[in-house]
Design a protein around this motif. Structure first.
Motif, PDB file in Angstrom:
ATOM      1  N   VAL A  97       0.850  -1.197   0.000  1.00 35.66           N
ATOM      2  CA  VAL A  97       0.000   0.000   0.000  1.00 35.66           C
ATOM      3  C   VAL A  97       0.881   1.240   0.000  1.00 35.66           C
ATOM      4  N   LEU A  98       0.284   2.355  -0.391  1.00 35.14           N
ATOM      5  CA  LEU A  98       0.947   3.655  -0.333  1.00 35.14           C
ATOM      6  C   LEU A  98       0.414   4.444   0.853  1.00 35.14           C
ATOM      7  N   ALA A  99       1.302   5.146   1.553  1.00 34.44           N
ATOM      8  CA  ALA A  99       0.908   5.999   2.678  1.00 34.44           C
ATOM      9  C   ALA A  99       1.578   7.355   2.522  1.00 34.44           C
ATOM     10  N   GLU A 100       0.861   8.398   2.892  1.00 25.90           N
ATOM     11  CA  GLU A 100       1.370   9.757   2.776  1.00 25.90           C
ATOM     12  C   GLU A 100       1.996  10.193   4.095  1.00 25.90           C
ATOM     13  N   ARG A 101       3.166  10.792   4.019  1.00 30.28           N
ATOM     14  CA  ARG A 101       3.787  11.357   5.211  1.00 30.28           C
ATOM     15  C   ARG A 101       3.224  12.756   5.437  1.00 30.28           C
ATOM     16  N   VAL A 102       2.652  12.980   6.602  1.00 27.46           N
ATOM     17  CA  VAL A 102       2.033  14.269   6.929  1.00 27.46           C
ATOM     18  C   VAL A 102       2.629  14.783   8.237  1.00 27.46           C
ATOM     19  N   ALA A 103       2.330  16.028   8.561  1.00 27.59           N
ATOM     20  CA  ALA A 103       2.830  16.612   9.800  1.00 27.59           C
ATOM     21  C   ALA A 103       2.361  15.800  11.001  1.00 27.59           C
ATOM     22  N   ALA A 104       3.223  15.696  12.003  1.00 29.32           N
ATOM     23  CA  ALA A 104       2.895  14.884  13.172  1.00 29.32           C
ATOM     24  C   ALA A 104       1.607  15.340  13.840  1.00 29.32           C
ATOM     25  N   ASP A 105       1.368  16.646  13.872  1.00 28.89           N
ATOM     26  CA  ASP A 105       0.165  17.151  14.535  1.00 28.89           C
ATOM     27  C   ASP A 105      -1.105  16.624  13.892  1.00 28.89           C
ATOM     28  N   VAL A 106      -1.051  16.345  12.589  1.00 28.68           N
ATOM     29  CA  VAL A 106      -2.234  15.845  11.883  1.00 28.68           C
ATOM     30  C   VAL A 106      -2.597  14.454  12.384  1.00 28.68           C
ATOM     31  N   THR A 107      -1.591  13.582  12.522  1.00 28.81           N
ATOM     32  CA  THR A 107      -1.880  12.230  12.981  1.00 28.81           C
ATOM     33  C   THR A 107      -2.186  12.197  14.475  1.00 28.81           C
ATOM     34  N   TYR A 108      -1.524  13.059  15.257  1.00 31.87           N
ATOM     35  CA  TYR A 108      -1.793  13.062  16.691  1.00 31.87           C
ATOM     36  C   TYR A 108      -3.204  13.557  17.009  1.00 31.87           C
ATOM     37  N   GLN A 109      -3.761  14.384  16.146  1.00 33.43           N
ATOM     38  CA  GLN A 109      -5.144  14.814  16.361  1.00 33.43           C
ATOM     39  C   GLN A 109      -6.071  13.606  16.402  1.00 33.43           C
ATOM     40  N   GLN A 110      -5.820  12.645  15.523  1.00 36.70           N
ATOM     41  CA  GLN A 110      -6.649  11.443  15.483  1.00 36.70           C
ATOM     42  C   GLN A 110      -6.294  10.473  16.600  1.00 36.70           C
ATOM     43  N   GLN A 111      -5.019  10.443  16.984  1.00 37.12           N
ATOM     44  CA  GLN A 111      -4.556   9.504  17.991  1.00 37.12           C
ATOM     45  C   GLN A 111      -4.868   9.941  19.416  1.00 37.12           C
ATOM     46  N   ALA A 112      -5.129  11.230  19.627  1.00 38.61           N
ATOM     47  CA  ALA A 112      -5.211  11.791  20.982  1.00 38.61           C
ATOM     48  C   ALA A 112      -6.088  10.991  21.940  1.00 38.61           C
ATOM     49  N   PRO A 113      -7.345  10.638  21.587  1.00 39.42           N
ATOM     50  CA  PRO A 113      -8.208   9.980  22.582  1.00 39.42           C
ATOM     51  C   PRO A 113      -7.669   8.648  23.097  1.00 39.42           C
ATOM     52  N   ASP A 114      -6.967   7.905  22.245  1.00 40.70           N
ATOM     53  CA  ASP A 114      -6.508   6.567  22.621  1.00 40.70           C
ATOM     54  C   ASP A 114      -4.992   6.468  22.721  1.00 40.70           C
ATOM     55  N   TYR A 115      -4.305   7.594  22.690  1.00 43.01           N
ATOM     56  CA  TYR A 115      -2.844   7.554  22.613  1.00 43.01           C
ATOM     57  C   TYR A 115      -2.221   6.827  23.796  1.00 43.01           C
ATOM     58  N   ASP A 116      -2.643   7.165  25.003  1.00 46.16           N
ATOM     59  CA  ASP A 116      -2.021   6.560  26.180  1.00 46.16           C
ATOM     60  C   ASP A 116      -2.208   5.051  26.206  1.00 46.16           C
ATOM     61  N   ALA A 117      -3.373   4.587  25.774  1.00 44.56           N
ATOM     62  CA  ALA A 117      -3.655   3.155  25.826  1.00 44.56           C
ATOM     63  C   ALA A 117      -3.015   2.393  24.681  1.00 44.56           C
ATOM     64  N   ASN A 118      -2.856   3.059  23.525  1.00 47.23           N
ATOM     65  CA  ASN A 118      -2.412   2.339  22.340  1.00 47.23           C
ATOM     66  C   ASN A 118      -1.029   2.752  21.862  1.00 47.23           C
ATOM     67  N   ALA A 119      -0.946   3.950  21.313  1.00 46.44           N
ATOM     68  CA  ALA A 119       0.267   4.332  20.591  1.00 46.44           C
ATOM     69  C   ALA A 119       1.494   4.396  21.477  1.00 46.44           C
ATOM     70  N   GLY A 120       1.359   4.965  22.658  1.00 45.28           N
ATOM     71  CA  GLY A 120       2.545   5.121  23.486  1.00 45.28           C
ATOM     72  C   GLY A 120       2.615   4.224  24.688  1.00 45.28           C
ATOM     73  N   GLY A 121       1.525   3.515  24.970  1.00 44.53           N
ATOM     74  CA  GLY A 121       1.444   2.803  26.234  1.00 44.53           C
ATOM     75  C   GLY A 121       2.542   1.797  26.485  1.00 44.53           C
ATOM     76  N   GLY A 122       2.978   1.087  25.440  1.00 48.45           N
ATOM     77  CA  GLY A 122       3.998   0.085  25.654  1.00 48.45           C
ATOM     78  C   GLY A 122       5.347   0.646  26.034  1.00 48.45           C
ATOM     79  N   LEU A 123       5.597   1.900  25.699  1.00 48.01           N
ATOM     80  CA  LEU A 123       6.897   2.508  25.988  1.00 48.01           C
ATOM     81  C   LEU A 123       6.917   3.257  27.310  1.00 48.01           C
ATOM     82  N   PHE A 124       5.751   3.590  27.837  1.00 50.43           N
ATOM     83  CA  PHE A 124       5.717   4.398  29.057  1.00 50.43           C
ATOM     84  C   PHE A 124       6.369   3.678  30.229  1.00 50.43           C
ATOM     85  N   ALA A 125       6.151   2.371  30.299  1.00 51.18           N
ATOM     86  CA  ALA A 125       6.719   1.606  31.410  1.00 51.18           C
ATOM     87  C   ALA A 125       8.238   1.534  31.331  1.00 51.18           C
ATOM     88  N   ILE A 126       8.798   1.841  30.163  1.00 51.22           N
ATOM     89  CA  ILE A 126      10.248   1.811  30.001  1.00 51.22           C
ATOM     90  C   ILE A 126      10.878   3.140  30.404  1.00 51.22           C
TER      91      ILE A 126
END
Length: 296
Positions: free
Chosen positions: A52-81
Motif C-alpha cells: 500500500v501507499l501511505a502519505e507522510r504528513v505533519a505529526a500534529d495531523v496524525t496526533y489529532q486522530q490519535q489523541a483519545p486513545d494515545y495513552d492506551a495504544n500508541a505510546g502505552g507500551g513505551l511508558f513503562a520503560i
C-alpha cells in the motif's frame, strides 16, 4: 509517498534476525528455521500484492486522530520503560519550574506536578493539550512547537521532552531552544524512540477523511545527532540509557494466521513470525538522555 509491503517487511525481520545470527547471537537450528520460514513467506498467497501507499504528513495531523486513545495504544507500551528512569533523574532535583515540551496528554506534566514542580506544558496539538489540561488542571498549557517555545529566556529549571524528537528532522534548533529557556544549573531530560525501534516499524498512523493512509514523520536519529545538537547548545551530558525489552523463557505464541490490515501493521505482521520477531525485539526501544545547563 511511502510504499509499505507486508512481504517485504517480514523478509526484513527475518533478514535482521539472520544478521544477528551471523554475529553469533543464534545457533544453526535458528538459522535453518529462518531460511525455511523465508521460503514459506515467499510462497504465501496472503502476502502477494498486498503493498500500500501511505502519505507522510505533519505529526500534529496524525496526533489529532490519535489523541483519545494515545495513552492506551500508541505510546502505552513505551511508558513503562521511560517513566522509571526519567522519574529517578527528576527525584535528584530540587523543586522548581518545569517544562513538559511536546507534552502530549500530560503524562510527564502529571509526574512533575506530583513532585511539586510548577508545570508548563507546550504541544502542537490542541487535542492533546485538552487532555493534558484535564490530567493536570493546575498546569499552564500552551500551543507551540519545540523549536519555537513560547517561553522567556532562562525561565525554567527542568525540561522534559518525551517521544517527540523522532518527528523532528533537525535537532539543532530544538536543543538550542531547550538551552535558551533553561536556567543555569537546569536539567534537560530526553526520552525518544530509538532508531532500532523506528527501523522495525514503530510509528504514528492516521486516516484521512476519505480513508487515505497517513504517517507521521519518523526520523532514525543516531545517538550522534542528539549529542552534536546538545554540545552545540553548550549542554553537558550527565546520563545515557538505551533500554530494551527483556524476554523471559516463556514459550513462543503460535504464529498468527492473518496479517491484518494496514492500521494494525507492523504489529499484526510481527505476530505472523513470532520467533523472528522476538529475536529482533530485544534491541533498544528507547534512547534516554540527561543533560545539564552549566551553572555559570
Amino acid at each position: 509517498m511511502i510504499y509499505q509491503d507486508p512481504l517485504a517487511y517480514l523478509l526484513g525481520i527475518e533478514g535482521s534476525a539472520l544478521l544477528d545470527a551471523w554475529a553469533g547471537d543464534h545457533d544453526q537450528a535458528f538459522v535453518e528455521d529462518r531460511v525455511a520460514e523465508i521460503r514459506r513467506l515467499l510462497a504465501d498467497g496472503k502476502l502477494q500484492n498486498r503493498g500500500v501507499l501511505a502519505e507522510r504528513v505533519a505529526a500534529d495531523v496524525t496526533y489529532q486522530q490519535q489523541a483519545p486513545d494515545y495513552d492506551a495504544n500508541a505510546g502505552g507500551g513505551l511508558f513503562a520503560i521511560d517513566e522509571p528512569v526519567i522519574t529517578e533523574w527528576l527525584a535528584r532535583r530540587e523543586v522548581g519550574v518545569a517544562l513538559d515540551a511536546a507534552c502530549g496528554t500530560g503524562r510527564f506534566a502529571r509526574i512533575l506536578a506530583d513532585l511539586g514542580h510548577t508545570v508548563i506544558g507546550v504541544d502542537g496539538s490542541p487535542d492533546m493539550l485538552e487532555l493534558a489540561r484535564e490530567r493536570v488542571p493546575e498546569g499552564d498549557f500552551q500551543l507551540g512547537s519545540v523549536d519555537r517555545l513560547p517561553l522567556a529566556d532562562r525561565s525554567v529549571d527542568v525540561v522534559v521532552c518525551a517521544l517527540a524528537l523522532v518527528h523532528v528532522s533537525d535537532l539543532g534548533p530544538v536543543f538550542a531552544e531547550f538551552a535558551r529557556v533553561l536556567r543555569p544549573g537546569g536539567a534537560l531530560l530526553i526520552s525518544d524512540v530509538h532508531r532500532e525501534l523506528t527501523t522495525i516499524g514503530s510509528g504514528i498512523k492516521g486516516l484521512g477523511p476519505d480513508g487515505e493512509r497517513r504517517l507521521a514523520p519518523a526520523f532514525r536519529h543516531p545517538l550522534g545527532d542528539y549529542l552534536r545538537a546538545a554540545l552545540a547548545a553548550r549542554l553537558e551530558l550527565r546520563g545515557c540509557e538505551e533500554p530494551a525489552l527483556h524476554w523471559d523463557d516463556s514459550p513462543l505464541p503460535r504464529p498468527s494466521t492473518e496479517i491484518g490490515d494496514w492500521p494494525a501493521w507492523p504489529w499484526s505482521l510481527m505476530a505472523y513470525v513470532p520467533e523472528a520477531t522476538r529475536a529482533v525485539s530485544g534491541r533498544p526501544q528507547l534512547l534516554l538522555l540527561h543533560f545539564a545547563q552549566p551553572a555559570s
